[in-house]
Design a protein around this motif. Structure first.
Motif, PDB file in Angstrom:
ATOM      1  N   ILE A 116       8.313  26.192  -9.834  1.00  0.00           N
ATOM      2  CA  ILE A 116       8.294  27.165  -8.547  1.00  0.00           C
ATOM      3  C   ILE A 116       7.592  27.973  -9.556  1.00  0.00           C
ATOM      4  O   ILE A 116       8.180  28.471 -10.415  1.00  0.00           O
ATOM      5  CB  ILE A 116       9.411  26.774  -7.640  1.00  0.00           C
ATOM      6  N   ARG A 117       6.495  28.531  -8.742  1.00  0.00           N
ATOM      7  CA  ARG A 117       6.165  29.598  -9.101  1.00  0.00           C
ATOM      8  C   ARG A 117       5.737  30.095  -7.645  1.00  0.00           C
ATOM      9  O   ARG A 117       5.157  29.519  -7.048  1.00  0.00           O
ATOM     10  CB  ARG A 117       5.058  29.919 -10.224  1.00  0.00           C
ATOM     11  N   ASP A 118       4.858  31.673  -8.306  1.00  0.00           N
ATOM     12  CA  ASP A 118       4.322  32.595  -6.640  1.00  0.00           C
ATOM     13  C   ASP A 118       2.986  32.415  -6.974  1.00  0.00           C
ATOM     14  O   ASP A 118       2.111  33.073  -8.790  1.00  0.00           O
ATOM     15  CB  ASP A 118       4.595  33.804  -6.929  1.00  0.00           C
ATOM     16  N   HIS A 177       1.939  21.585  -5.406  1.00  0.00           N
ATOM     17  CA  HIS A 177       1.828  21.103  -4.145  1.00  0.00           C
ATOM     18  C   HIS A 177       2.375  22.538  -3.406  1.00  0.00           C
ATOM     19  O   HIS A 177       3.352  23.085  -4.307  1.00  0.00           O
ATOM     20  CB  HIS A 177       3.180  20.528  -3.665  1.00  0.00           C
ATOM     21  N   GLU A 178       0.710  23.171  -3.690  1.00  0.00           N
ATOM     22  CA  GLU A 178       0.598  25.151  -3.080  1.00  0.00           C
ATOM     23  C   GLU A 178       1.392  24.813  -1.297  1.00  0.00           C
ATOM     24  O   GLU A 178       0.533  24.061  -0.408  1.00  0.00           O
ATOM     25  CB  GLU A 178      -0.102  25.302  -3.287  1.00  0.00           C
ATOM     26  N   ARG A 233      10.905  20.883   5.294  1.00  0.00           N
ATOM     27  CA  ARG A 233      10.538  19.754   4.388  1.00  0.00           C
ATOM     28  C   ARG A 233       9.063  19.777   3.884  1.00  0.00           C
ATOM     29  O   ARG A 233       8.608  21.149   4.132  1.00  0.00           O
ATOM     30  CB  ARG A 233       9.799  18.259   5.700  1.00  0.00           C
ATOM     31  N   LEU A 234       8.717  20.122   2.799  1.00  0.00           N
ATOM     32  CA  LEU A 234       7.764  20.077   1.793  1.00  0.00           C
ATOM     33  C   LEU A 234       7.041  18.642   2.332  1.00  0.00           C
ATOM     34  O   LEU A 234       7.356  17.990   0.833  1.00  0.00           O
ATOM     35  CB  LEU A 234       7.775  21.060   0.268  1.00  0.00           C
ATOM     36  N   ALA A 286       3.528  27.283  -5.293  1.00  0.00           N
ATOM     37  CA  ALA A 286       3.573  26.232  -5.935  1.00  0.00           C
ATOM     38  C   ALA A 286       4.816  25.879  -6.574  1.00  0.00           C
ATOM     39  O   ALA A 286       5.385  26.609  -7.578  1.00  0.00           O
ATOM     40  CB  ALA A 286       2.869  26.750  -7.114  1.00  0.00           C
ATOM     41  N   THR A 287       4.996  24.353  -6.095  1.00  0.00           N
ATOM     42  CA  THR A 287       5.739  23.462  -6.848  1.00  0.00           C
ATOM     43  C   THR A 287       5.530  22.010  -7.428  1.00  0.00           C
ATOM     44  O   THR A 287       4.765  21.721  -7.187  1.00  0.00           O
ATOM     45  CB  THR A 287       6.924  23.463  -5.325  1.00  0.00           C
ATOM     46  N   ARG A 288       5.991  21.909  -7.929  1.00  0.00           N
ATOM     47  CA  ARG A 288       5.681  19.907  -8.609  1.00  0.00           C
ATOM     48  C   ARG A 288       7.036  19.418  -9.215  1.00  0.00           C
ATOM     49  O   ARG A 288       8.245  20.408  -9.954  1.00  0.00           O
ATOM     50  CB  ARG A 288       5.572  20.915 -10.739  1.00  0.00           C
TER      51      ARG A 288
END
Lengths: 261, 342
Positions: free
Chosen positions: B224-226, B187-188, B152-153, B193-195
């Motif tokens: 999603i990104r690093d 959200h990191e 879960r995030l 980091a995701t949105r």
């Protein structure tokens, strides 16, 4: 020392049961409140709306049992249970040793009462149970996970209640859960309106360091309806491939309470 | 093309509630007292009731005389309280409904489940045509690789805006319609980091007294990104919209069956993005979320839901299922305060 503690627990619960029995003599005999399970298998009966069914007990091996079941509008039951039904074996081959432990789980059961759709329809229920907490067995760092999906039908006639169903158990991710039948029987002799003889047969997972296996488990015992709201259960559990000395004796005290009062 | 479609949907959603709104009463100036007789013959005025009470005491109609003195006729009667609105909840179990919260009704929902998830949703109804809210959702998940188990995030913070039309507003038989938008904050966690963002159009139709159907479409986007630039072989940033509209658009639905006067059996299917950190082809996939359970109306303002949620029904994994419980509160205090101010 551990054996003495276990014996002390059983004696304490038995003393409580005796006290309840003495109180029961003055109570009028009332039909017992429906029980959400026989001994190990679920029934299709629901807790009456706005009621809570609680039970607590101990085995002679020192494992504890606690359960709180709440009726949800008379349509469903929700419960939180701490139980030792699911065993841990170490070693699991040859002369096995079952380690007493506990597994916390939550359950949800949606049911249709008997006669809801047609006259002879038995009570029908479908439910799900999922563990949310467990103690990791010796030699393992990961806490075990267990989930089951079940369907059950219950019918009662002439003091005899029969429960038949099937359950699918999952103990490992990605594996196809095996489906096994289960059955339960309750008989309340008319000569002893406070006493119900109980028996059930089912498959339950047995967890070990190398994986899990479903094993046949049988239970039999009595439920004594000491009070209109409370009962005492004394029963024996046998696991597949266990010698007679491997059986487990347990005692539970159960009560049903109306939250509207 | 997508932007044109979205703009058209947004315009239509704005125009529909406006067209369906009853016109508010236009405040007219108070009529001036006539100082001169009208030149045109006016009809004879109807006899007005005497403002003064009759000096003769009238016999009391009730055998037990009331000790409370009657109010003088000159005092205007208090305005009637606004009728108690029927409150349709904005979600089935996980999927949105076409219902909107009535004006100034505050809705809060808190839930927990067997996998340790905690979620909260707080909304307020805006003028019977919209609602706004913030929520902490626990439905968004991620996995390290395609073969790993998802986790879960949470807490995933998002804001929600929803507008729409009540049932039968435009024409008889029209389902309740709502257009909603939900957008998360970034959200990191774990260096990623995701949105997420979603736009949905949903309709709700009541069939008889006991059945309610919900259906609609949802258009998802996510990224999603690093955050630390590690990469790990995957693309530096992946967007769901880079993989085509077919990966973004999904249909969803729900069913509510009122089995008892104060309880419903609910089933719904919704879609939630799932991130995969190490996947090299697509790092974002939509997963079908199936929920079923019971909603019990404990009181007019408190509702208790419980049931089973399967976050990814295509996986057919029983261990993935969760038993959940959630409680909903409906607060009418703000609405009463607004009524009082009026």
């Amino acid at each position: 020392m551990a054996a003495a503690r276990a014996v002390a627990r059983v004696v304490a619960v038995a003393a409580l049961a005796a006290a309840l029995a003495r109180t029961a003599r003055a109570e009028p005999v009332a039909p017992p409140p429906p029980s959400p399970r026989v001994l190990h298998v679920p029934t299709a009966w629901l807790i009456p709306r706005d009621h809570v069914h609680t039970s607590a007990g101990v085995t002679h091996r020192g494992a504890i049992h606690a359960s709180v079941v709440a009726g949800l509008a008379g349509l469903a039951d929700v419960d939180v249970t701490l139980s030792d039904d699911v065993g841990f074996c170490d070693p699991c081959a040859g002369p096995r040793t079952i380690t007493p432990t506990w597994l916390g789980s939550a359950g949800f059961k949606l049911a249709a009462p008997a006669g809801a759709w047609f006259r002879a329809q038995p009570a029908l229920a479908v439910g799900m149970r999922r563990s949310f907490a467990a103690r990791a067995p010796a030699g393992s760092t990961a806490a075990p996970e267990v989930a089951t999906l079940f369907a059950v039908a219950s019918a009662r006639a002439h003091g005899v209640a029969v429960h038949l169903g099937a359950s699918a158990w999952a103990t490992a991710r990605g594996a196809r859960p095996p489906v096994r039948p289960f059955a339960g029987l309750e008989w309340r002799p008319p000569q002893y309106p406070r006493t119900t003889l109980l028996g059930d047969l089912s498959w339950l997972p047995e967890l070990g360091a190398d994986g899990a296996a479903l094993r046949l488990i049988a239970g039999w015992g009595i439920r004594y309806q000491a009070l209109s709201w409370g009962a005492v259960e004394l029963a024996v559990r046998h696991r597949e491939d266990d010698a007679l000395a491997g059986s487990t004796v347990f005692v539970r005290v159960a009560g049903s309470f109306d939250l509207r009062r | 093309m997508n932007r044109l479609l979205l703009a058209f949907l947004a315009l239509a959603a704005i125009a529909l509630p406006a067209a369906a709104q009853p016109l508010p009463p236009v405040p007219l100036p108070e009529p001036e007292p006539e100082t001169a007789p009208s030149p045109s013959p006016s009809p004879a005025p109807s006899p007005a009731p005497s403002p003064a009470p009759s000096p003769a005491p009238s016999p009391a109609p009730s055998p037990s005389p009331s000790p409370i003195p009657s109010k003088p006729w000159s005092e205007p009667p208090p305005p009637p309280p606004s009728p108690e609105p029927e409150i349709g909840l904005p979600t089935v179990l996980a999927s949105p409904t076409g219902r909107l919260l009535p004006a100034a009704i505050i809705y809060s929902r808190s839930s927990l489940d067997t996998s340790g998830g905690l979620a909260s949703d707080l909304r307020v109804g805006l003028g019977d045509v919209a609602e706004f809210g913030v929520e902490l959702t626990d439905l968004v998940r991620a996995r390290e690789s395609a073969a790993a188990a998802p986790h879960r995030l949470a807490p995933y913070l998002a804001a929600t805006f929803k507008m729409g039309l009540a049932e039968h507003r435009l024409f008889t038989g029209q389902p309740a319609l709502a257009l909603g938008f939900r957008k998360s904050f970034e959200h990191e966690i774990d260096g990623r980091a995701t949105r997420i963002a979603e736009l949905y159009l949903v309709g709700t139709k009541r069939l008889g007294d006991s059945v309610e159907l919900h259906g609609g479409g949802v258009f998802w986007d996510a990224s999603i990104r690093d955050a630390d630039g590690a990469g790990n072989g995957a693309a530096a940033e992946d967007f769901l919209h880079d993989h085509g509209v077919r990966r973004q658009l999904r249909g969803f639905g729900g069913l509510g069956l009122r089995a008892l006067a104060d309880a419903q059996i609910l089933v719904d299917l919704y879609w939630v993005p799932e991130f995969c950190y190490e996947c090299t082809d697509r790092q974002i996939r939509l997963k079908a979320l199936l929920s079923w359970g019971v909603r019990y109306d404990i009181t007019r303002s408190i509702k208790l839901d419980s049931g089973v949620r399967v976050p990814d029904i295509t996986a057919a994994d029983l261990l993935d299922a969760q038993i959940f419980g959630q409680v909903t509160f409906l607060h009418r205090g703000l609405r009463r305060a607004v009524d009082h101010l009026r």
